[in-house]
Design a protein around this motif. Structure first.
Motif, PDB file in Angstrom:
ATOM      1  N   VAL A 281       0.822  -1.214   0.000  1.00  0.00           N
ATOM      2  CA  VAL A 281       0.000   0.000   0.000  1.00  0.00           C
ATOM      3  C   VAL A 281       0.859   1.268   0.000  1.00  0.00           C
ATOM      4  O   VAL A 281       0.648   2.154  -0.849  1.00  0.00           O
ATOM      5  CB  VAL A 281      -1.025  -0.014   1.159  1.00  0.00           C
ATOM      6  N   PRO A 282       1.836   1.419   0.904  1.00  0.00           N
ATOM      7  CA  PRO A 282       2.660   2.639   0.863  1.00  0.00           C
ATOM      8  C   PRO A 282       3.449   2.795  -0.438  1.00  0.00           C
ATOM      9  O   PRO A 282       3.668   3.915  -0.904  1.00  0.00           O
ATOM     10  CB  PRO A 282       3.603   2.479   2.057  1.00  0.00           C
ATOM     11  N   VAL A 283       3.872   1.690  -1.029  1.00  0.00           N
ATOM     12  CA  VAL A 283       4.593   1.763  -2.303  1.00  0.00           C
ATOM     13  C   VAL A 283       3.653   2.268  -3.391  1.00  0.00           C
ATOM     14  O   VAL A 283       4.024   3.128  -4.201  1.00  0.00           O
ATOM     15  CB  VAL A 283       5.206   0.399  -2.685  1.00  0.00           C
ATOM     16  N   PHE A 284       2.430   1.762  -3.411  1.00  0.00           N
ATOM     17  CA  PHE A 284       1.455   2.233  -4.393  1.00  0.00           C
ATOM     18  C   PHE A 284       1.127   3.707  -4.175  1.00  0.00           C
ATOM     19  O   PHE A 284       1.009   4.472  -5.138  1.00  0.00           O
ATOM     20  CB  PHE A 284       0.169   1.396  -4.339  1.00  0.00           C
ATOM     21  N   ILE A 285       0.993   4.121  -2.944  1.00  0.00           N
ATOM     22  CA  ILE A 285       0.714   5.535  -2.664  1.00  0.00           C
ATOM     23  C   ILE A 285       1.822   6.405  -3.236  1.00  0.00           C
ATOM     24  O   ILE A 285       1.567   7.411  -3.899  1.00  0.00           O
ATOM     25  CB  ILE A 285       0.530   5.772  -1.149  1.00  0.00           C
ATOM     26  N   MET A 286       3.076   6.017  -2.997  1.00  0.00           N
ATOM     27  CA  MET A 286       4.195   6.793  -3.535  1.00  0.00           C
ATOM     28  C   MET A 286       4.217   6.758  -5.062  1.00  0.00           C
ATOM     29  O   MET A 286       4.534   7.765  -5.701  1.00  0.00           O
ATOM     30  CB  MET A 286       5.517   6.273  -2.971  1.00  0.00           C
ATOM     31  N   ALA A 287       3.894   5.616  -5.649  1.00  0.00           N
ATOM     32  CA  ALA A 287       3.867   5.510  -7.110  1.00  0.00           C
ATOM     33  C   ALA A 287       2.792   6.427  -7.694  1.00  0.00           C
ATOM     34  O   ALA A 287       3.005   7.057  -8.736  1.00  0.00           O
ATOM     35  CB  ALA A 287       3.620   4.066  -7.523  1.00  0.00           C
ATOM     36  N   PHE A 288       1.662   6.528  -7.020  1.00  0.00           N
ATOM     37  CA  PHE A 288       0.581   7.359  -7.523  1.00  0.00           C
ATOM     38  C   PHE A 288       0.815   8.843  -7.216  1.00  0.00           C
ATOM     39  O   PHE A 288       0.377   9.701  -7.967  1.00  0.00           O
ATOM     40  CB  PHE A 288      -0.764   6.895  -6.964  1.00  0.00           C
ATOM     41  N   ARG A 289       1.517   9.140  -6.133  1.00  0.00           N
ATOM     42  CA  ARG A 289       1.839  10.534  -5.795  1.00  0.00           C
ATOM     43  C   ARG A 289       2.979  11.087  -6.635  1.00  0.00           C
ATOM     44  O   ARG A 289       2.928  12.215  -7.104  1.00  0.00           O
ATOM     45  CB  ARG A 289       2.218  10.673  -4.323  1.00  0.00           C
ATOM     46  N   TRP A 290       4.034  10.299  -6.816  1.00  0.00           N
ATOM     47  CA  TRP A 290       5.275  10.790  -7.427  1.00  0.00           C
ATOM     48  C   TRP A 290       5.605  10.136  -8.759  1.00  0.00           C
ATOM     49  O   TRP A 290       6.620  10.471  -9.374  1.00  0.00           O
ATOM     50  CB  TRP A 290       6.439  10.591  -6.471  1.00  0.00           C
ATOM     51  N   GLY A 291       4.830   9.183  -9.183  1.00  0.00           N
ATOM     52  CA  GLY A 291       5.133   8.514 -10.439  1.00  0.00           C
ATOM     53  C   GLY A 291       6.067   7.328 -10.237  1.00  0.00           C
ATOM     54  O   GLY A 291       6.316   6.890  -9.112  1.00  0.00           O
ATOM     55  N   VAL A 292       6.594   6.846 -11.338  1.00  0.00           N
ATOM     56  CA  VAL A 292       7.430   5.644 -11.325  1.00  0.00           C
ATOM     57  C   VAL A 292       8.634   5.810 -10.405  1.00  0.00           C
ATOM     58  O   VAL A 292       8.965   4.912  -9.622  1.00  0.00           O
ATOM     59  CB  VAL A 292       7.878   5.283 -12.764  1.00  0.00           C
ATOM     60  N   ARG A 293       9.308   6.939 -10.485  1.00  0.00           N
ATOM     61  CA  ARG A 293      10.517   7.150  -9.677  1.00  0.00           C
ATOM     62  C   ARG A 293      10.240   7.002  -8.185  1.00  0.00           C
ATOM     63  O   ARG A 293      10.963   6.306  -7.475  1.00  0.00           O
ATOM     64  CB  ARG A 293      11.107   8.532  -9.977  1.00  0.00           C
ATOM     65  N   GLY A 294       9.183   7.627  -7.701  1.00  0.00           N
ATOM     66  CA  GLY A 294       8.834   7.530  -6.284  1.00  0.00           C
ATOM     67  C   GLY A 294       8.454   6.124  -5.878  1.00  0.00           C
ATOM     68  O   GLY A 294       8.850   5.631  -4.821  1.00  0.00           O
ATOM     69  N   GLY A 295       7.697   5.458  -6.734  1.00  0.00           N
ATOM     70  CA  GLY A 295       7.276   4.094  -6.431  1.00  0.00           C
ATOM     71  C   GLY A 295       8.436   3.115  -6.436  1.00  0.00           C
ATOM     72  O   GLY A 295       8.569   2.281  -5.535  1.00  0.00           O
ATOM     73  N   VAL A 296       9.296   3.207  -7.446  1.00  0.00           N
ATOM     74  CA  VAL A 296      10.418   2.276  -7.557  1.00  0.00           C
ATOM     75  C   VAL A 296      11.403   2.471  -6.398  1.00  0.00           C
ATOM     76  O   VAL A 296      11.878   1.496  -5.805  1.00  0.00           O
ATOM     77  CB  VAL A 296      11.125   2.400  -8.925  1.00  0.00           C
ATOM     78  N   LEU A 297      11.701   3.715  -6.058  1.00  0.00           N
ATOM     79  CA  LEU A 297      12.621   3.950  -4.928  1.00  0.00           C
ATOM     80  C   LEU A 297      12.041   3.443  -3.609  1.00  0.00           C
ATOM     81  O   LEU A 297      12.754   2.849  -2.799  1.00  0.00           O
ATOM     82  CB  LEU A 297      12.972   5.435  -4.820  1.00  0.00           C
ATOM     83  N   THR A 298      10.768   3.660  -3.396  1.00  0.00           N
ATOM     84  CA  THR A 298      10.119   3.165  -2.180  1.00  0.00           C
ATOM     85  C   THR A 298      10.128   1.642  -2.148  1.00  0.00           C
ATOM     86  O   THR A 298      10.444   1.028  -1.125  1.00  0.00           O
ATOM     87  CB  THR A 298       8.680   3.708  -2.078  1.00  0.00           C
ATOM     88  N   GLY A 299       9.799   1.017  -3.265  1.00  0.00           N
ATOM     89  CA  GLY A 299       9.830  -0.441  -3.348  1.00  0.00           C
ATOM     90  C   GLY A 299      11.227  -1.002  -3.176  1.00  0.00           C
ATOM     91  O   GLY A 299      11.428  -2.031  -2.521  1.00  0.00           O
ATOM     92  N   LEU A 300      12.222  -0.318  -3.741  1.00  0.00           N
ATOM     93  CA  LEU A 300      13.617  -0.743  -3.603  1.00  0.00           C
ATOM     94  C   LEU A 300      14.049  -0.728  -2.142  1.00  0.00           C
ATOM     95  O   LEU A 300      14.644  -1.689  -1.643  1.00  0.00           O
ATOM     96  CB  LEU A 300      14.504   0.175  -4.446  1.00  0.00           C
TER      97      LEU A 300
END
Length: 188
Positions: A44-63
């Motif tokens: 859920v937090p990774v998806f939130i970041m992906a939707f807030r910041w785009g791919v870069r935010g989501g990928v970094l959070t997931g990483l």
């Protein structure tokens, strides 16, 4: 510009830490299999970041979530397995951010059905890509656990699908409810 960059880095750190907490707190995570895999709110937090910041935010959070997984008791067989099963599999969750712009447009235009559709589609992308990482690692590195006579690919499919499908449904539901009720959460 500098404040936006600082905000981005702070949110990545906070949301990745929240993700690992949602995965390791016992009553928020249901461990399904002995060799790993759980149904939790961790994506859920990774998806939130992906939707807030785009791919870069989501990928970094997931990483970062993948690194935290390693630090909190990952099953490590080889460096390649660790790379596929933790670093890559969790980083690709953030590719859900490919739907960020249409999702933002749905919020601007106040189209709730469209918003839910983009959220579910983004969650499906991220969850499916994570599943593929675990599925490949399951075939290559965990095949010895397959019951006698069962094809390794089927074992990996059932094993990883057994927790990834419910995790996808749970995540899509939670993120949809969150953004439908509070669409401003997605606006930076």
């Amino acid at each position: 510009m500098k404040n936006r960059r600082v905000l981005f880095m702070v949110e990545v750190a906070i949301f990745s830490a929240l993700a690992i907490l949602l995965d390791i707190i016992p009553f928020l995570s249901f461990k399904l299999w002995a060799q790993g895999g759980s149904i939790s709110f961790a994506m859920v937090p990774v998806f939130i970041m992906a939707f807030r910041w785009g791919v870069r935010g989501g990928v970094l959070t997931g990483l970062l979530l993948g690194f935290y997984q390693i630090l909190t008791g990952a099953i490590i067989i080889t460096p390649v397995q660790t790379l596929i099963d933790y670093i890559l599999a969790f980083a690709v969750i953030g590719l859900a951010g490919v739907v960020a712009k249409p999702l933002w447009n749905s919020i601007k235009e106040n189209h709730k059905k469209s918003l839910i559709m983009w959220i579910v589609f983004g969650c499906l992308i991220g969850s499916s890509l994570r599943f593929i990482g675990h599925f490949i690692a399951g075939i290559v590195f965990y095949g010895k656990f397959a019951p006698e006579g069962q094809p390794v690919w089927l074992y990996s499919l059932l094993y990883n699908g057994g927790y990834m499908l419910p995790a996808f449904i749970l995540s899509a539901l939670v993120v949809s409810l969150l953004f439908v009720k509070r669409p401003k959460l997605i606006v930076r």
